[in-house]
Motif scaffolding. Structure first.
Motif, PDB file in Angstrom:
ATOM      1  N   GLY A   1      -3.742  11.783  -1.886  1.00  0.00           N
ATOM      2  CA  GLY A   1      -4.234  12.758  -3.213  1.00  0.00           C
ATOM      3  C   GLY A   1      -2.951  13.521  -2.807  1.00  0.00           C
ATOM      4  N   ARG A   2      -1.947  13.333  -2.480  1.00  0.00           N
ATOM      5  CA  ARG A   2      -0.652  14.321  -2.736  1.00  0.00           C
ATOM      6  C   ARG A   2       0.702  13.667  -2.916  1.00  0.00           C
ATOM      7  NH1 ARG A   2       0.356  17.972   2.818  1.00  0.00           N
ATOM      8  NH2 ARG A   2       0.868  19.066   0.863  1.00  0.00           N
ATOM      9  N   GLY A   3       0.329  12.852  -3.772  1.00  0.00           N
ATOM     10  CA  GLY A   3       1.310  11.709  -4.416  1.00  0.00           C
ATOM     11  C   GLY A   3       2.047  13.198  -5.185  1.00  0.00           C
ATOM     12  N   GLU A   4       2.123  13.798  -5.848  1.00  0.00           N
ATOM     13  CA  GLU A   4       2.293  14.756  -7.461  1.00  0.00           C
ATOM     14  C   GLU A   4       3.583  16.235  -5.835  1.00  0.00           C
ATOM     15  OE1 GLU A   4       0.056  17.364  -9.867  1.00  0.00           O
ATOM     16  OE2 GLU A   4      -0.176  14.936 -11.379  1.00  0.00           O
ATOM     17  N   ASP A   5       3.148  16.136  -4.904  1.00  0.00           N
ATOM     18  CA  ASP A   5       3.322  16.999  -4.112  1.00  0.00           C
ATOM     19  C   ASP A   5       4.151  16.683  -3.204  1.00  0.00           C
ATOM     20  OD1 ASP A   5       1.707  18.440  -5.013  1.00  0.00           O
ATOM     21  OD2 ASP A   5       0.036  18.757  -2.671  1.00  0.00           O
ATOM     22  N   TYR A   6       4.558  15.439  -3.189  1.00  0.00           N
ATOM     23  CA  TYR A   6       5.159  14.482  -2.468  1.00  0.00           C
ATOM     24  C   TYR A   6       6.455  14.348  -3.582  1.00  0.00           C
ATOM     25  CZ  TYR A   6       1.898  13.865   1.281  1.00  0.00           C
ATOM     26  OH  TYR A   6       1.257  14.245   2.627  1.00  0.00           O
ATOM     27  N   GLN A   7       6.292  14.017  -5.004  1.00  0.00           N
ATOM     28  CA  GLN A   7       7.419  14.224  -5.878  1.00  0.00           C
ATOM     29  C   GLN A   7       8.192  15.365  -5.515  1.00  0.00           C
ATOM     30  OE1 GLN A   7       8.627  11.857  -8.212  1.00  0.00           O
ATOM     31  NE2 GLN A   7       6.499   9.810  -7.881  1.00  0.00           N
ATOM     32  N   ALA A   8       7.505  16.459  -5.924  1.00  0.00           N
ATOM     33  CA  ALA A   8       8.028  18.076  -5.853  1.00  0.00           C
ATOM     34  C   ALA A   8       8.795  17.785  -4.913  1.00  0.00           C
ATOM     35  CB  ALA A   8       7.257  18.730  -6.236  1.00  0.00           C
ATOM     36  N   LEU A   9       8.270  17.312  -3.478  1.00  0.00           N
ATOM     37  CA  LEU A   9       9.100  17.351  -2.359  1.00  0.00           C
ATOM     38  C   LEU A   9      11.047  16.410  -2.184  1.00  0.00           C
ATOM     39  CD1 LEU A   9       9.525  18.512   0.935  1.00  0.00           C
ATOM     40  CD2 LEU A   9       8.441  16.910   1.074  1.00  0.00           C
ATOM     41  N   ALA A  10      10.245  15.852  -3.375  1.00  0.00           N
ATOM     42  CA  ALA A  10      11.992  14.746  -3.099  1.00  0.00           C
ATOM     43  C   ALA A  10      12.186  15.585  -4.520  1.00  0.00           C
ATOM     44  CB  ALA A  10      11.284  13.290  -3.510  1.00  0.00           C
ATOM     45  N   ASP A  11      11.969  15.904  -5.041  1.00  0.00           N
ATOM     46  CA  ASP A  11      12.989  16.672  -5.427  1.00  0.00           C
ATOM     47  C   ASP A  11      14.294  17.377  -4.904  1.00  0.00           C
ATOM     48  OD1 ASP A  11      12.368  15.347  -7.678  1.00  0.00           O
ATOM     49  OD2 ASP A  11      10.756  17.151  -9.035  1.00  0.00           O
ATOM     50  N   ILE A  12      13.191  17.923  -3.871  1.00  0.00           N
ATOM     51  CA  ILE A  12      14.144  19.501  -3.624  1.00  0.00           C
ATOM     52  C   ILE A  12      15.236  18.022  -2.156  1.00  0.00           C
ATOM     53  CG2 ILE A  12      14.096  20.941  -1.009  1.00  0.00           C
ATOM     54  CD1 ILE A  12      11.374  22.007  -3.195  1.00  0.00           C
ATOM     55  N   ILE A  13      14.442  17.442  -1.753  1.00  0.00           N
ATOM     56  CA  ILE A  13      16.017  16.435  -1.151  1.00  0.00           C
ATOM     57  C   ILE A  13      16.708  16.224  -1.254  1.00  0.00           C
ATOM     58  CG2 ILE A  13      15.774  14.425   0.642  1.00  0.00           C
ATOM     59  CD1 ILE A  13      12.301  14.623   1.331  1.00  0.00           C
ATOM     60  N   ARG A  14      16.783  15.421  -2.892  1.00  0.00           N
ATOM     61  CA  ARG A  14      17.477  14.574  -3.322  1.00  0.00           C
ATOM     62  C   ARG A  14      18.247  16.214  -3.418  1.00  0.00           C
ATOM     63  NH1 ARG A  14      14.253  14.062  -7.252  1.00  0.00           N
ATOM     64  NH2 ARG A  14      13.754  11.440  -6.808  1.00  0.00           N
ATOM     65  N   GLU A  15      18.285  17.583  -4.446  1.00  0.00           N
ATOM     66  CA  GLU A  15      18.755  18.828  -4.650  1.00  0.00           C
ATOM     67  C   GLU A  15      19.462  18.843  -3.321  1.00  0.00           C
ATOM     68  OE1 GLU A  15      16.610  21.702  -5.533  1.00  0.00           O
ATOM     69  OE2 GLU A  15      16.305  20.977  -7.613  1.00  0.00           O
TER      70      GLU A  15
ATOM     71  N   GLY B   1       1.014  -1.154   0.161  1.00  0.00           N
ATOM     72  CA  GLY B   1       0.279   0.197  -0.539  1.00  0.00           C
ATOM     73  C   GLY B   1       1.043   1.302  -0.311  1.00  0.00           C
ATOM     74  N   MET B   2       2.141   1.642  -0.397  1.00  0.00           N
ATOM     75  CA  MET B   2       2.840   2.441  -0.390  1.00  0.00           C
ATOM     76  C   MET B   2       3.611   2.299  -1.506  1.00  0.00           C
ATOM     77  SD  MET B   2       2.343   3.300   3.230  1.00  0.00           S
ATOM     78  CE  MET B   2       2.254   2.294   4.391  1.00  0.00           C
ATOM     79  N   ILE B   3       3.896   3.883  -1.806  1.00  0.00           N
ATOM     80  CA  ILE B   3       4.215   4.357  -2.943  1.00  0.00           C
ATOM     81  C   ILE B   3       6.235   4.787  -3.000  1.00  0.00           C
ATOM     82  CG2 ILE B   3       4.976   6.040  -4.726  1.00  0.00           C
ATOM     83  CD1 ILE B   3       1.968   3.780  -4.954  1.00  0.00           C
ATOM     84  N   GLU B   4       7.397   4.381  -3.036  1.00  0.00           N
ATOM     85  CA  GLU B   4       8.491   4.537  -2.920  1.00  0.00           C
ATOM     86  C   GLU B   4       8.517   5.337  -3.637  1.00  0.00           C
ATOM     87  OE1 GLU B   4      10.304   0.972  -2.717  1.00  0.00           O
ATOM     88  OE2 GLU B   4       9.430   0.408  -0.735  1.00  0.00           O
ATOM     89  N   ILE B   5       9.620   6.685  -3.217  1.00  0.00           N
ATOM     90  CA  ILE B   5       9.736   7.689  -4.778  1.00  0.00           C
ATOM     91  C   ILE B   5      12.101   7.592  -4.030  1.00  0.00           C
ATOM     92  CG2 ILE B   5      10.704  10.028  -5.448  1.00  0.00           C
ATOM     93  CD1 ILE B   5       8.070  10.052  -4.146  1.00  0.00           C
ATOM     94  N   PRO B   6      12.236   6.663  -5.189  1.00  0.00           N
ATOM     95  CA  PRO B   6      13.848   6.629  -4.825  1.00  0.00           C
ATOM     96  C   PRO B   6      14.439   7.548  -5.078  1.00  0.00           C
ATOM     97  CG  PRO B   6      13.172   5.126  -6.676  1.00  0.00           C
ATOM     98  CD  PRO B   6      12.087   6.140  -6.766  1.00  0.00           C
ATOM     99  N   LEU B   7      15.824   8.246  -4.490  1.00  0.00           N
ATOM    100  CA  LEU B   7      15.850   9.477  -4.304  1.00  0.00           C
ATOM    101  C   LEU B   7      17.805   8.901  -4.730  1.00  0.00           C
ATOM    102  CD1 LEU B   7      15.156  10.741  -0.775  1.00  0.00           C
ATOM    103  CD2 LEU B   7      14.252  11.548  -3.245  1.00  0.00           C
ATOM    104  N   TYR B   8      18.255   8.529  -3.701  1.00  0.00           N
ATOM    105  CA  TYR B   8      19.880   8.833  -4.889  1.00  0.00           C
ATOM    106  C   TYR B   8      20.232   6.873  -3.856  1.00  0.00           C
ATOM    107  CZ  TYR B   8      20.007  10.375   0.214  1.00  0.00           C
ATOM    108  OH  TYR B   8      19.789  10.967   1.820  1.00  0.00           O
ATOM    109  N   THR B   9      21.788   6.685  -4.327  1.00  0.00           N
ATOM    110  CA  THR B   9      21.763   5.659  -3.514  1.00  0.00           C
ATOM    111  C   THR B   9      23.277   6.342  -3.045  1.00  0.00           C
ATOM    112  OG1 THR B   9      23.400   4.788  -5.989  1.00  0.00           O
ATOM    113  CG2 THR B   9      20.862   4.230  -5.534  1.00  0.00           C
ATOM    114  N   GLU B  10      24.010   5.402  -1.926  1.00  0.00           N
ATOM    115  CA  GLU B  10      24.836   5.895  -1.642  1.00  0.00           C
ATOM    116  C   GLU B  10      25.534   4.219  -1.039  1.00  0.00           C
ATOM    117  OE1 GLU B  10      24.754   8.268   2.017  1.00  0.00           O
ATOM    118  OE2 GLU B  10      22.843   6.670   2.591  1.00  0.00           O
ATOM    119  N   GLU B  11      27.461   4.620  -0.937  1.00  0.00           N
ATOM    120  CA  GLU B  11      28.197   3.997  -0.754  1.00  0.00           C
ATOM    121  C   GLU B  11      28.339   3.518   0.875  1.00  0.00           C
ATOM    122  OE1 GLU B  11      32.124   3.597  -2.669  1.00  0.00           O
ATOM    123  OE2 GLU B  11      30.700   4.324  -4.714  1.00  0.00           O
TER     124      GLU B  11
END
Length: 303
Positions: free
Chosen positions: A284-298, A159-169
């Motif tokens: 209902g905030r999937g698009e919002d969380y995608q935008a937030l993920a972009d900021i976290i990734r940056e 029931g969860m959606i995962e938005i990959p952000l980055y990988t690290e060693e």
């Protein structure tokens, strides 16, 4: 018996959810920025209107009743819908309260850059940060206590959606002068027999380290009864000569600045982990969380 004409207010529902989450009236009142009598009155009015007890109170502890446990997810869903309604009225989805869970091996290294950037770019967003272990964060997502969680992937939660952000060693931290210190070509097999210090049970980094050892048939050496609840404590034990440990790349700069430590890196492909943002698929905030993920990734720390 419930009065079928009774309509609870959002304030009453927020009081119930806060007390159920924090299991403490004072903490719940502080979280909602209301007085404790106001909080208690709101909860009592909700219980009287419904004709059932939601919270069991005593002088020593606060418990959620069976009826409260059954109704809690619906109360949370109602508040979430109300927050989405207000956010939509503002024209920018990234506004309002977002309850963000973060695992302890990510929070100290991401938040210093992320929170100021969120204030600068999203002044209408009010992040509430909850640091906890993966299992409790997933439970918070399932029950609606949390909106999103920053954690290692895969979450393996239905029931969860995962938005990959980055990988690290992963990087090996050793005491100063260790035979592996400074090397950039070690294999996981080099861990065999080494006194490998781990976080306490329940931390995903511990599980990832042990999975790595099992997959390479590595048997770490004995470290006695040494246990730690934070990565900082583990690294300090390494500096004190108690063993070695693996830490994620993003933690290297913050955790190895003391002069009693050295690091060693694995040859490619180095073991590591994936970090992502997780949220309920029903939100209902999937698009919002995608935008937030972009900021976290940056804003993630880079070596």
């Amino acid at each position: 018996m419930t009065d079928q004409t009774y309509q609870p207010t959002l304030s009453q529902l927020r009081a119930f959810v806060a007390v159920a989450e924090y299991r403490h009236f004072g903490t719940a009142a502080a979280h909602l920025r209301v007085s404790q009598p106001t909080l208690s009155q709101s909860l009592a009015s909700l219980e009287n209107g419904l004709g059932i007890q939601l919270i069991e109170r005593s002088t020593r502890r606060v418990l959620v009743t069976a009826a409260g446990t059954r109704l809690l997810p619906q109360a949370m869903a109602t508040l979430e819908a109300a927050d989405r309604f207000v956010a939509s009225a503002g024209g920018d989805g990234l506004t309002g309260t977002v309850r963000m869970g973060i695992i302890p091996t990510v929070a100290p290294y991401v938040l210093p850059a992320l929170l100021p950037e969120l204030r600068r770019r999203l002044p209408g967003l009010v992040p509430h940060v909850i640091e906890d272990r993966t299992a409790r964060l997933l439970e918070g997502l399932r029950t609606g206590i949390l909106d999103i969680a920053l954690m290692a992937l895969p979450s393996e939660a239905s029931g969860m959606i995962e938005i990959p952000l980055y990988t690290e060693e992963f990087v090996l931290v050793t005491p100063r002068g260790h035979e592996l210190a400074g090397r950039r070509d070690i294999e996981p097999a080099a861990l065999d027999g080494l006194p490998l210090l781990l976080l306490d049970e329940g931390h995903c980094l511990r599980d990832q380290t042990l999975d790595l050892c099992r997959s390479r048939e590595v048997r770490p050496g004995h470290v006695g009864d040494t246990r730690a609840a934070s990565l900082t404590t583990v690294v300090q034990c390494v500096g004190g000569g108690l063993g070695v440990t693996l830490i994620p790349e993003m933690a290297v700069a913050a955790e190895t600045s003391r002069g009693t430590l050295d690091i060693a890196r694995f040859t490619a492909p180095a073991p590591g982990r994936a970090i992502g943002l997780v949220h309920r698929g029903s939100t209902g905030r999937g698009e919002d969380y995608q935008a937030l993920a972009d900021i976290i990734r940056e804003q993630r720390p880079r070596s």
